[in-house]
Every structure is written in C-alpha cells, then in structure tokens.
Write a protein that holds these residues in place. Structure first.
Motif, mmCIF file in Angstrom:
data_model
loop_
_atom_site.group_PDB
_atom_site.id
_atom_site.type_symbol
_atom_site.label_atom_id
_atom_site.label_comp_id
_atom_site.label_asym_id
_atom_site.label_seq_id
_atom_site.Cartn_x
_atom_site.Cartn_y
_atom_site.Cartn_z
ATOM 1 N N ASP A 80 0.834 -1.211 0.000
ATOM 2 C CA ASP A 80 0.000 0.000 0.000
ATOM 3 C C ASP A 80 0.866 1.257 0.000
ATOM 4 O OD1 ASP A 80 -2.210 -1.661 0.072
ATOM 5 O OD2 ASP A 80 -2.505 -1.463 2.244
ATOM 6 N N ARG A 81 1.933 1.233 0.782
ATOM 7 C CA ARG A 81 2.806 2.408 0.856
ATOM 8 C C ARG A 81 3.563 2.597 -0.451
ATOM 9 N NH1 ARG A 81 3.079 7.387 2.292
ATOM 10 N NH2 ARG A 81 5.165 8.109 2.934
ATOM 11 N N LEU A 82 4.017 1.503 -1.038
ATOM 12 C CA LEU A 82 4.726 1.587 -2.316
ATOM 13 C C LEU A 82 3.826 2.168 -3.394
ATOM 14 C CD1 LEU A 82 7.227 0.955 -4.030
ATOM 15 C CD2 LEU A 82 6.328 -1.366 -4.339
ATOM 16 N N VAL A 83 2.590 1.703 -3.452
ATOM 17 C CA VAL A 83 1.628 2.226 -4.425
ATOM 18 C C VAL A 83 1.419 3.723 -4.220
ATOM 19 C CG1 VAL A 83 -0.810 2.186 -5.107
ATOM 20 C CG2 VAL A 83 0.443 0.033 -4.809
ATOM 21 N N ALA A 84 1.254 4.116 -2.963
ATOM 22 C CA ALA A 84 1.011 5.529 -2.671
ATOM 23 C C ALA A 84 2.196 6.397 -3.092
ATOM 24 C CB ALA A 84 0.732 5.708 -1.180
ATOM 25 N N LEU A 85 3.406 5.950 -2.810
ATOM 26 C CA LEU A 85 4.584 6.748 -3.147
ATOM 27 C C LEU A 85 4.798 6.845 -4.654
ATOM 28 C CD1 LEU A 85 7.112 5.517 -0.417
ATOM 29 C CD2 LEU A 85 5.916 7.718 -0.523
ATOM 30 N N VAL A 86 4.557 5.749 -5.374
ATOM 31 C CA VAL A 86 4.723 5.777 -6.831
ATOM 32 C C VAL A 86 3.681 6.699 -7.462
ATOM 33 C CG1 VAL A 86 4.523 4.404 -8.933
ATOM 34 C CG2 VAL A 86 5.829 3.523 -6.987
ATOM 35 N N ARG A 87 2.458 6.617 -6.997
ATOM 36 C CA ARG A 87 1.415 7.498 -7.549
ATOM 37 C C ARG A 87 1.689 8.960 -7.199
ATOM 38 N NH1 ARG A 87 -3.848 3.615 -6.351
ATOM 39 N NH2 ARG A 87 -3.754 2.503 -8.349
ATOM 40 N N GLN A 88 2.216 9.179 -6.017
ATOM 41 C CA GLN A 88 2.552 10.550 -5.627
ATOM 42 C C GLN A 88 3.640 11.118 -6.534
ATOM 43 O OE1 GLN A 88 3.591 10.929 -1.465
ATOM 44 N NE2 GLN A 88 4.601 12.889 -1.766
ATOM 45 N N ALA A 89 4.588 10.276 -6.923
ATOM 46 C CA ALA A 89 5.716 10.744 -7.729
ATOM 47 C C ALA A 89 5.404 10.797 -9.213
ATOM 48 C CB ALA A 89 6.918 9.830 -7.499
ATOM 49 N N GLY B 149 6.480 -15.483 -1.831
ATOM 50 C CA GLY B 149 6.549 -14.948 -0.481
ATOM 51 C C GLY B 149 5.823 -13.638 -0.291
ATOM 52 N N ASP B 150 4.676 -13.469 -0.977
ATOM 53 C CA ASP B 150 3.892 -12.226 -0.899
ATOM 54 C C ASP B 150 4.718 -11.009 -1.324
ATOM 55 O OD1 ASP B 150 1.602 -13.494 -0.163
ATOM 56 O OD2 ASP B 150 1.639 -12.908 1.941
ATOM 57 N N MET B 151 5.479 -11.191 -2.380
ATOM 58 C CA MET B 151 6.298 -10.098 -2.899
ATOM 59 C C MET B 151 5.410 -8.947 -3.380
ATOM 60 S SD MET B 151 9.416 -9.028 -3.987
ATOM 61 C CE MET B 151 10.435 -10.469 -4.345
ATOM 62 N N PRO B 152 5.588 -7.732 -2.850
ATOM 63 C CA PRO B 152 4.865 -6.582 -3.392
ATOM 64 C C PRO B 152 5.228 -6.374 -4.860
ATOM 65 C CG PRO B 152 5.810 -6.056 -1.243
ATOM 66 C CD PRO B 152 6.392 -7.373 -1.656
ATOM 67 N N THR B 153 4.223 -6.342 -5.721
ATOM 68 C CA THR B 153 4.452 -6.301 -7.163
ATOM 69 C C THR B 153 3.611 -5.212 -7.802
ATOM 70 O OG1 THR B 153 4.867 -8.693 -7.156
ATOM 71 C CG2 THR B 153 4.396 -7.668 -9.285
ATOM 72 N N GLU C 6 12.596 6.941 1.680
ATOM 73 C CA GLU C 6 11.832 5.917 2.392
ATOM 74 C C GLU C 6 11.991 4.533 1.766
ATOM 75 O OE1 GLU C 6 7.179 5.047 3.642
ATOM 76 O OE2 GLU C 6 7.838 7.113 3.246
ATOM 77 N N LEU C 7 12.293 4.478 0.471
ATOM 78 C CA LEU C 7 12.380 3.198 -0.221
ATOM 79 C C LEU C 7 13.827 2.709 -0.337
ATOM 80 C CD1 LEU C 7 9.767 3.814 -3.056
ATOM 81 C CD2 LEU C 7 9.449 2.551 -0.923
ATOM 82 N N ARG C 8 14.677 3.473 -0.976
ATOM 83 C CA ARG C 8 16.096 3.138 -1.117
ATOM 84 C C ARG C 8 16.315 1.735 -1.690
ATOM 85 N NH1 ARG C 8 18.985 7.801 -1.051
ATOM 86 N NH2 ARG C 8 18.498 9.077 0.791
ATOM 87 N N GLN D 114 13.524 -4.471 2.577
ATOM 88 C CA GLN D 114 12.244 -4.514 1.863
ATOM 89 C C GLN D 114 12.495 -4.853 0.399
ATOM 90 O OE1 GLN D 114 9.764 -1.071 2.411
ATOM 91 N NE2 GLN D 114 8.510 -1.525 0.599
ATOM 92 N N GLU D 115 11.616 -5.679 -0.188
ATOM 93 C CA GLU D 115 11.753 -6.109 -1.570
ATOM 94 C C GLU D 115 10.534 -5.686 -2.384
ATOM 95 O OE1 GLU D 115 13.755 -10.182 -2.091
ATOM 96 O OE2 GLU D 115 12.766 -10.351 -0.135
ATOM 97 N N ALA D 116 10.712 -5.662 -3.697
ATOM 98 C CA ALA D 116 9.607 -5.345 -4.598
ATOM 99 C C ALA D 116 9.942 -5.852 -5.994
ATOM 100 C CB ALA D 116 9.338 -3.847 -4.644
ATOM 101 N N ALA D 117 8.902 -6.101 -6.757
ATOM 102 C CA ALA D 117 9.056 -6.475 -8.161
ATOM 103 C C ALA D 117 8.274 -5.475 -8.998
ATOM 104 C CB ALA D 117 8.547 -7.894 -8.411
#
Length: 216
Positions: free
Chosen positions: A65-74, A90-94, A114-116, A145-148
């Motif tokens: 949820d936070r990743l989505v919010a930050l990407v949309r904000q940017a 493993g429930d990877m945020p994608t 916040e992401l780095r 923290q991980e993401a795809a």
C-alpha cells in the motif's frame, strides 16, 4: 405322438439357480448402494458446512500500500496498471506500471529516502504472446524490503527504457533480454547481443521463433 414331437412340445426347464452367485450379486448391489449413500451424505454435509475462515491479511500488505502511494505521488495516478502481493513468491509486493513512466519511477525507487531500493537483484523478460514484460526484482539493503516491478511493452517494436543508468547491474541482464527476446532498451550504454552471434536471425526465446534448422 413320436418321441421327437414330445421333446418339442415339452416346455424348457428353467436353469438351476446358483445360490452362491445370487448371494454375491446381492452383496455387490448393496455395497454400491452403500457407497452412493455415503457419497451423497458427504456432499450434503459439505454443502451445509460453514465456509472456511478468510485468510488473514499478509504482513506485507502495508508495504504494498505504501509503495503504491509513493509511486502514484511521484508519477501520477495513472502510473500503475496493477498492484498485488505475489503469493508464489513470499507475498512479494508487485507493481505493473505503464511503460511511459518507467524511466522516472526507476530513479525514484532508488533515490526515495523511504524506499532506497539500491540493489537490483534480477531482471528477466517474458513473452506472453499478446505482449511482453520486463520484470525487475529489487531490494533495499538497509530495510531489506523487496519489490518487483513489471513493465509491459508491445511485441512489435518492443521497447523498455534501460534501467542500467540507475542500476549498473541491469547491464548484462538487459543485453540478454535484447538478444533472446528482441526487446530494445533505449538508454543502454552498450546494447548488443551477448549470447548469439551478431549476424544471428531472430530471438530464440520468443514464442513464435522458428529456428533455421528444426533439428537443433
């Protein structure tokens, strides 16, 4: 009346009943009926049973949820096509993002305080026949923290802006994808084949690839 005529007029005797055979047939019929009754009972009980309890929310849902919010904000509300937790990984945020936003989002993912996401773990390409995707797996060495991130492109004139200027480790991965899938990476510092000869025709990992020699 002749003996032959008497034999013709004499009614045929019914075959002798085999009690043992009759008992086996009866037992088999009863067994089939019992199995059918048990099956119907089980189905009825399953239909009446309470539905299973909903799966508890993933602990990684807030990260997504936070990743989505930050990407949309940017990059704007239209930057994300789809977002989900990849249960098989493993429930990877994608995130599936619009191709046109990838260049700016890539820099943001690495530089945002916040992401780095400062380590690009892997880059892969996928041919879905209707379209193609380039998938970037990244991790923050500080927060773990991980993401795809998935970037889609059309199969004809497939093109995704290179992530190499942001993460140098994308260099050879993107060259391999270019070589085997034919996806162009504008902005790559040295985009050329890495596995096949320079004069090779076609891209071997495309679903519609036809080798010159079918025996190979």
């Amino acid at each position: 009346m002749s003996e032959e005529q008497e034999k013709k007029d004499k009614p045929e005797e019914a075959p002798a009943v085999d009690p043992e055979r009759e008992a086996k047939l009866k037992a088999a019929a009863e067994a089939r009926a019992a199995r059918q009754a048990a099956k119907e009972k089980a189905e009825a009980e399953a239909a009446e049973a309470a539905p299973p309890e909903p799966k508890p929310p993933s602990p990684k849902q807030p990260q997504l949820d936070r990743l989505v919010a930050l990407v949309r904000q940017a990059a704007g509300d239209d930057a994300i096509m789809e977002s989900y937790l990849n249960e098989l990984n493993g429930d990877m945020p994608t995130l599936v993002i619009h191709n046109k936003h990838w260049r700016s989002i890539a820099s943001m993912l690495k530089e945002h305080e916040e992401l780095r996401f400062n380590y690009l773990r892997n880059v892969s390409g996928v041919d879905y026949e209707t379209h193609m995707e380039v998938v970037y797996h990244m991790i923050s060495l500080e927060s773990k923290q991980e993401a795809a991130i998935k970037v889609r492109t059309e199969r004809d004139a497939a093109s995704v802006y290179s992530a190499t200027p942001v993460w140098a480790t994308a260099n050879w991965n993107e060259r391999e994808i270019y070589d085997l899938l034919g996806i162009d990476f504008p902005g790559h510092p040295d985009l050329r084949r890495i596995m096949m000869p320079d004069d090779w025709v076609g891209h071997p990992l495309r679903k519609d690839y036809e080798p010159l020699d079918s025996e190979v």
